[in-house]
Write a protein that holds these residues in place. Structure first.
Motif, PDB file in Angstrom:
ATOM      1  N   ARG A   1       0.989  -1.180   0.027  1.00  0.00           N
ATOM      2  CA  ARG A   1       0.118  -0.011  -0.098  1.00  0.00           C
ATOM      3  C   ARG A   1       0.945   1.070   0.050  1.00  0.00           C
ATOM      4  N   THR A   2       0.250   2.216  -0.714  1.00  0.00           N
ATOM      5  CA  THR A   2       0.981   3.479  -0.640  1.00  0.00           C
ATOM      6  C   THR A   2       0.442   4.481   0.235  1.00  0.00           C
ATOM      7  N   LEU A   3       1.081   5.516   0.691  1.00  0.00           N
ATOM      8  CA  LEU A   3       0.549   6.366   1.822  1.00  0.00           C
ATOM      9  C   LEU A   3       0.102   7.835   0.975  1.00  0.00           C
ATOM     10  N   GLY A   4      -0.799   8.415   1.430  1.00  0.00           N
ATOM     11  CA  GLY A   4      -1.040   9.766   1.091  1.00  0.00           C
ATOM     12  C   GLY A   4      -1.042  10.788   2.724  1.00  0.00           C
ATOM     13  N   THR A   5      -0.602  11.866   2.194  1.00  0.00           N
ATOM     14  CA  THR A   5      -0.637  12.881   3.430  1.00  0.00           C
ATOM     15  C   THR A   5      -1.068  14.291   2.904  1.00  0.00           C
ATOM     16  N   ARG A   6      -0.993  15.033   3.775  1.00  0.00           N
ATOM     17  CA  ARG A   6      -1.672  16.630   3.467  1.00  0.00           C
ATOM     18  C   ARG A   6      -0.553  17.220   3.136  1.00  0.00           C
TER      19      ARG A   6
ATOM     20  N   LYS B   1       2.648   7.313  -7.219  1.00  0.00           N
ATOM     21  CA  LYS B   1       1.908   7.128  -8.589  1.00  0.00           C
ATOM     22  C   LYS B   1       2.778   6.522  -9.530  1.00  0.00           C
ATOM     23  N   HIS B   2       4.034   6.412  -9.556  1.00  0.00           N
ATOM     24  CA  HIS B   2       4.945   5.947 -10.548  1.00  0.00           C
ATOM     25  C   HIS B   2       5.914   4.958 -10.138  1.00  0.00           C
ATOM     26  N   ASN B   3       6.115   3.818 -10.815  1.00  0.00           N
ATOM     27  CA  ASN B   3       6.966   2.754 -10.316  1.00  0.00           C
ATOM     28  C   ASN B   3       8.216   3.236 -10.910  1.00  0.00           C
ATOM     29  N   GLN B   4       8.213   3.987 -12.064  1.00  0.00           N
ATOM     30  CA  GLN B   4       9.694   4.442 -12.673  1.00  0.00           C
ATOM     31  C   GLN B   4      10.354   5.367 -11.788  1.00  0.00           C
ATOM     32  N   ALA B   5       9.306   6.171 -10.913  1.00  0.00           N
ATOM     33  CA  ALA B   5       9.968   7.098  -9.728  1.00  0.00           C
ATOM     34  C   ALA B   5      10.768   6.268  -8.937  1.00  0.00           C
ATOM     35  N   ARG B   6       9.969   5.264  -8.167  1.00  0.00           N
ATOM     36  CA  ARG B   6      10.310   4.502  -7.113  1.00  0.00           C
ATOM     37  C   ARG B   6      11.801   3.765  -7.624  1.00  0.00           C
ATOM     38  N   GLU B   7      11.836   3.411  -8.609  1.00  0.00           N
ATOM     39  CA  GLU B   7      13.096   2.700  -9.270  1.00  0.00           C
ATOM     40  C   GLU B   7      14.378   3.859  -9.273  1.00  0.00           C
TER      41      GLU B   7
END
Length: 872
Positions: A38-43, A562-568
Motif C-alpha cells: 500500500r502507498t500512503l497519502g498525506t496532507r 503514482k509511478h513505479n519508474q519514480a520508485r526505481e
C-alpha cells in the motif's frame, strides 16, 4: 494445514502475495492492487500567509543588507527629466576625409581660415555687442497661431503687406537665431511667415491642417528647418540639446512661445511633408495640450484622476503611446511633477501612463517602483481591478532587456506578485497569458550562468517570479498550463542552478508541492531524470531547514505514490537510502525534544498542541516516502533488510501514541507492513517480529479504528510465522479479529479474515472460530459482501476450508449455519443466476474472471465437502 489446494505447494501461502515478473491477467493486476503493498497519502505542507506584502518574506534566507528594499521614498526628483527627451535615433557615420591644415602662415591662399581668439577683453565685448544686435528680435507683428477656419486664415494671409513679408524673408536669419533660445509656446502666440509665392491651394492645405512640422523648401532657395534656420547652418548653430535636429524646438517644450515661428512653404516636396506631419501636430494642440493645461491648473484629486484617464485615452487614440514624438518630453515632465501628490488612485494612473509611454533607464525603474508601492497595499486591489496597470507591467516583462533593466524588472515582478495574491487579478493575469510569459522569462534567467555578472542580481527577480508561479498554481486555469513538461523542466533547472538560494528553492518546491498532486505534472516530473539527484542534494545540503525538507519529501512521496519508474530511479540514485536514513535519525531526535517540551507544558497545566510538531511533520512525509518506495520489489527488499530504518520505525511505534500523532503512527505501521512482505534472509522485520507484534497489539487495542485495521494488516503478514500465531492466541487477539467481521467495511473484513485464514492453517487452532460466533459472522459476511466482492468471498471460503479440514459431520462443524451455508454457496455458484441478469456486459469482465478463477474453485470444493458430510 491449509486447504488441500495449497498443501501441494509445500509451504504456507501468505495472506498477501508478492508480485511476480510474469505477464499478469487483468484479474491478478486488480487483485494485487488491493492485496499487495500500500502507498500512503498525506496532507500538503501548509504555508502561512505573510502578514505584509514585501519583496522577501520574514523567513527569507537573504540578509537584510544584501537584498533590495521593499520600503523607499519616491518623488518627482526620482525621475530623470533629461532622459525623457526623445532621441533622434540617427547616428552619423564618421567621415573618411581628414582635413589638412596649412603648415605655415605662408599658405595664405588656403581656403581654410583658422579662427583666432580676441586679443583682449575689449575686443571680446565688441564681439558680444555685435552678436546681441544680430540676435535682436524683429519688430514686425505676426499672425496668431490659433487654428482658424480656412477662410479666416486665408484672409489674414492675403492682407499681409508684401514689403513686410519680403523684409521678414530677408531677416529670417535674425529670427531663427533668436528662436534658438528656450522659449514658451501657446496657441495665442504661434505665428507663421508665408512667402508671397505660395499658391492659394497650398495655403488652403496648410490652414486645413495638412501642413505640419518639418521644413519646407522655397523655390530656388536653400532648405529651411522649422526653427527658422537653413539646413546647412544647423551644425553651426545647434538647437536646444534636447531637441531632435531639424525639428521645432519650441512647441513641445512648454505650453506657449513668445518668439515667432518662421515657415517657408513652396514646392511639391514641401507640400508632401506638410501632409505627412500636420495631423500629429494638430492632434497635439487640439487633444493633448488642453489636458496638460488642466493638469497644471487643477489641485482636486478626482479632477486630476479624470484628466489622467482622458490623457491616456487621447494618447491611445492618437497612437502616441510607446512612441517617440516631439511633445513627449513636456508631457512626461508634467506627469513626473504629479508624483509628489500623495494619492494612490492618482499615482496608479500616472504609473500606467508613464509605463505605457515606454520610458527607459532611471525613469523605467522609478515607474516600476511607483507601481510596486501601489500594489503593495492590499486595500488598493479594488482600484487595480478597475484600471489596466497589469497590461503595462506584463508588457515591461515581455519587452525590456533582462540584464540592462533587472532592477526595474524586479519591482515590476514584485508588483505582479502582489496582484497574484488577489483571486480576481489572478484570473485576469491568466487570461492575459502571464503563465507562458513567466516561463519564458524564467528560461532567460536560467540561461545566465553562475559566472556571469548579473547572476546574483537576477536571483532576486527569480524569487519574485517563482513566488508568483506558486500563486498561479492555485488557479485551475493556470494549473492546466503549468501541468505540461515545460514548467517541470524549467523549474527543475532553476532549482539546480540556484540550489544555494534558500528563497528560490523554497518557492520552487512550494510550486512543486501544489502541482505534484496532479497526475500530469507528476508524470512530467518523473520523466525528468535530473530531479532525483537534485532532491537528494537539497536534502543533504539543507538538512536542518525544515520548511524546505518537508516539501522535498512531500514531492518525492507524490512521485513514488503514482509511478513505479519514480520508485526505481529514486532507489537507484546514489546514496538515496543513506540520505533518507540520516534524515530520519536527525528529525527523530528533534521530535523527541519537541515531545519533552510538550510534556513540560502539560505539567504546567497548558493544553497539548493540536497539530504535530515541525519535526513530526517531516517524519510523516519521510516515512511516506519509505512506504511508497518499498512497493518496488528491489527497493522493498533492500529496505526490509535495512536495520537502522526498521529500528527507527519501531522506535516511532514505541514512543508515539496514536492519540498524540495519528498520521505518524499509522504511517510507521504501514511502512512495516510493506517491509514485511519481503521474505529475505537478512530481513530486519523478521528479526524483530515479536517486538513489532507487541507494539502492534497496543495499536490494535486502541480506540482508533484506522490504526487497528493497519495493525491487523501487519498481523496478516506476520501471522505466517508460528511464533506470531501463538502470540495472537496467547494475547487473545483473535477475538478482536472476529469482532471486526461485524464491520460493514469490506476492507476491514478482508484484513481480519486474512489473519483468521493463517490462524486456521493449523488444525489445532481450528476451534477458535467457534468462539465469539466466528462461523456465523463469516457466513454473514459471505452473504452481505459475496456477490459484490468475489475476493472477500474467496477468502472466507478458504478460511472455512481450513477450519473444516478434519470434518466428520457438517452439523457438528458448522452448527446451525450449515443449511444457510449450503443454500448460499449453491446460489453463488449458479452462473446463470449470478451473471444472467447483468445489463452491462462490459462491466462483467473482471468480476467474472475473479469469480471463475478465484472464488469458484474453492467454493465448489467447500460445497462438495459440506454436502458429503451433511447426510452423515
Amino acid at each position: 494445514m491449509r486447504a488441500s489446494a495449497y498443501r501441494n505447494t509445500g509451504q504456507a501461502e501468505p495472506f498477501y502475495r508478492l508480485s511476480v515478473p510474469r505477464q499478469k491477467s487483468s484479474s491478478e493486476i486488480v487483485s494485487e492492487a488491493r492485496n499487495a503493498l500500500r502507498t500512503l497519502g498525506t496532507r500538503r505542507p501548509l504555508t502561512p500567509a505573510e502578514d505584509q506584502r514585501k519583496l522577501f518574506g520574514s523567513a527569507s534566507s537573504r540578509a537584510p543588507q544584501s537584498r533590495p528594499p521593499s520600503v523607499f521614498s519616491l518623488h518627482a526628483s526620482s525621475f530623470d527629466l533629461a532622459e525623457s527627451r526623445p532621441l533622434s535615433g540617427v547616428r552619423l557615420c564618421p567621415l573618411d576625409h581628414k582635413p589638412v591644415l596649412p603648415a605655415s602662415a605662408e599658405d595664405g591662399d588656403s581656403p581654410i581660415s583658422i579662427p583666432k581668439p580676441p586679443a583682449d577683453a575689449a575686443e571680446l565685448r565688441k564681439v558680444s555687442r555685435a552678436r546681441a544686435r544680430l540676435l535682436r528680435r524683429p519688430q514686425q507683428s505676426f499672425l496668431p497661431a490659433e487654428v482658424l477656419p480656412p477662410d479666416q486664415n486665408q484672409a489674414k494671409l492675403e492682407c499681409e503687406e508684401p514689403a513686410a513679408m519680403s523684409n521678414l524673408c530677408r531677416s529670417h536669419k535674425n529670427c531663427s537665431a533668436e528662436q534658438r533660445s528656450p522659449t514658451a509656446f501657446n496657441d495665442e502666440s504661434r505665428q507663421f511667415i508665408c512667402n508671397e509665392h505660395i499658391s492659394r491651394s497650398e495655403r488652403e492645405d496648410f490652414l486645413k491642417g495638412t501642413a505640419g512640422k518639418g521644413f519646407f523648401q522655397l523655390r530656388g532657395e536653400r532648405s529651411v528647418n522649422r526653427d527658422g534656420r537653413f539646413a546647412d547652418e544647423e551644425q553651426q548653430f545647434p538647437c536646444d540639446p534636447g531637441t531632435k535636429p531639424g525639428t521645432n524646438s519650441s512647441w513641445p517644450r512648454s505650453t506657449g512661445c513668445k518668439g515667432p515661428e518662421t515657415v517657408y512653404l513652396g514646392g511639391l516636396e514641401g507640400k508632401t511633408r506638410m501632409n505627412e506631419w500636420g495631423e500629429e501636430e494638430i492632434f497635439w494642440h487640439m487633444k493633448i495640450l488642453p489636458i496638460l493645461h488642466e493638469l497644471d491648473s487643477e489641485d482636486n484629486i478626482e479632477t486630476l484622476c479624470l484628466a489622467c484617464t482622458k490623457l491616456y485615452q487621447a494618447l491611445s487614440e492618437g497612437n502616441l503611446l510607446g512612441r517617440r514624438f516631439e511633445g513627449r518630453s513636456m508631457l512626461l515632465k508634467r506627469l513626473y511633477k504629479l508624483v509628489d501628490i500623495d494619492s494612490d488612485p492618482l499615482r496608479l494612473k500616472l504609473a500606467k501612463i508613464i509605463l505605457a509611454m515606454k520610458v527607459a533607464g532611471k525613469n523605467l525603474l522609478s515607474a516600476c517602483k511607483l507601481a510596486f508601492q501601489i500594489c503593495r497595499k492590499d486595500q488598493n486591489d479594488s482600484i487595480l481591478q478597475q484600471d489596466r496597470l497589469l497590461d503595462c507591467l506584463l508588457e515591461v516583462l515581455r519587452s525590456e532587456d533582462l540584464q540592462k533593466n533587472n532592477e526595474a524588472l524586479l519591482y515590476c515582478m514584485g508588483a505582479i506578485k502582489f496582484m497574484s495574491g488577489n483571486a480576481i487579478l489572478l484570473n485576469e493575469m491568466v487570461n492575459k497569458g502571464a503563465v507562458e510569459m513567466l516561463l519564458q522569462l524564467m528560461k532567460q534567467i536560467n540561461n545566465i550562468k553562475d559566472n556571469e555578472r548579473h547572476f546574483s542580481s537576477v536571483g532576486h527577480l527569480l524569487v519574485q517570479l517563482t513566488a508568483t508561479l506558486r500563486n498561479l498554481a492555485e488557479c485551475p486555469a493556470a494549473r492546466q498550463q503549468l501541468l505540461g513538461g515545460a514548467a517541470a523542466s524549467e523549474l527543475s533547472v532553476a532549482l539546480e542552478l540556484r540550489a544555494g538560494d534558500g528563497d528560490v528553492c523554497a518557492y520552487v518546491l512550494r510550486t512543486f508541492s501544489k502541482l505534484s498532486s496532479y497526475d500530469d505534472f507528476c508524470a512530467a516530473l518523473a520523466d525528468c531524470s535530473r530531479c532525483y539527484n537534485l532532491f537528494l542534494a537539497l536534502l543533504n545540503n539543507h538538512q536542518k531547514q525544515q520548511d524546505l525538507v518537508v516539501r522535498v519529501l512531500f514531492v518525492l512521496g507524490n512521485l513514488t505514490a503514482k509511478h513505479n519508474q519514480a520508485r526505481e530511479q529514486l532507489f537507484k540514485a546514489k546514496g538515496s537510502v543513506n540520505t533518507l536514513t540520516s534524515l530520519f535519525q536527525t528529525y527523530h531526535e528533534l521530535d523527541v525534544k519537541a515531545q519533552k517540551w510538550c510534556h513540560r507544558r502539560e505539567g504546567e497545566g497548558r493544553s497539548h498542541p493540536k497539530h504535530p510538531s515541525a519535526a513530526a511533520d517531516v517524519l510523516i512525509k519521510l516515512i511516506r516516502v519509505l512506504a511508497n518506495l518499498s512497493v518496488h520489489p528491489s527497493a522493498g527488499a533492500a529496505l526490509a533488510a535495512a536495520h537502522p530504518v526498521v529500528e527507527l520505525l519501531v522506535t516511532v511505534l514505541e514512543s508515539k501514541s496514536i492519540d498524540d500523532c495519528e498520521e505518524l503512527v499509522i504511517g510507521a505501521a504501514t511502512a512495516i507492513n510493506n517491509f514485511s512482505y519481503y521474505r529475505v534472509k537478512s530481513s530486519a522485520v523478521q528479526d524483530k517480529k515479536l517486538h513489532i507484534a507487541q507494539m502492534l497489539l497496543k495499536l490494535l487495542m486502541s480506540n482508533n479504528l484506522e490504526g487497528a485495521v493497519e495493525a491487523v494488516r501487519v498481523f496478516g503478514n506476520l501471522s505466517q510465522h508460528h511464533e506470531i500465531c501463538d502470540f495472537i492466541l496467547q494475547k487473545k487477539a483473535h477475538r478482536f479479529m472476529i469482532a471486526l467481521l461485524d464491520s460493514k467495511n469490506q476492507d476491514v473484513c478482508f484484513a481480519a479474515c486474512g489473519v483468521l485464514l493463517n490462524l486456521t492453517a493449523d488444525k489445532n487452532r481450528g476451534a477458535l472460530l467457534m468462539e465469539e460466533g466466528g462461523i456465523g459472522k463469516l457466513v454473514e459476511c459471505l452473504q452481505d459482501f459475496g456477490p459484490a466482492d468475489w475476493q472477500l468471498a474467496c477468502l472466507i471460503c478458504k478460511t472455512l476450508w481450513n477450519y473444516s479440514e478434519h470434518i466428520t459431520s457438517a452439523a457438528s462443524c458448522f452448527g446451525e449455519e450449515t443449511n444457510t451455508l449450503l443454500v448460499l454457496l449453491t446460489s453463488l455458484l449458479d452462473e446463470e443466476l449470478v451473471w444472467g441478469c447483468s445489463p452491462d456486459r462490459d462491466l462483467e469482465d473482471y468480476p467474472k474472471l475473479c469469480w471463475e478463477r478465484e472464488f469458484k474453485p474453492v467454493a465448489e470444493k467447500l460445497l462438495h465437502r459440506i454436502q458429503r458430510h451433511h447426510s452423515s
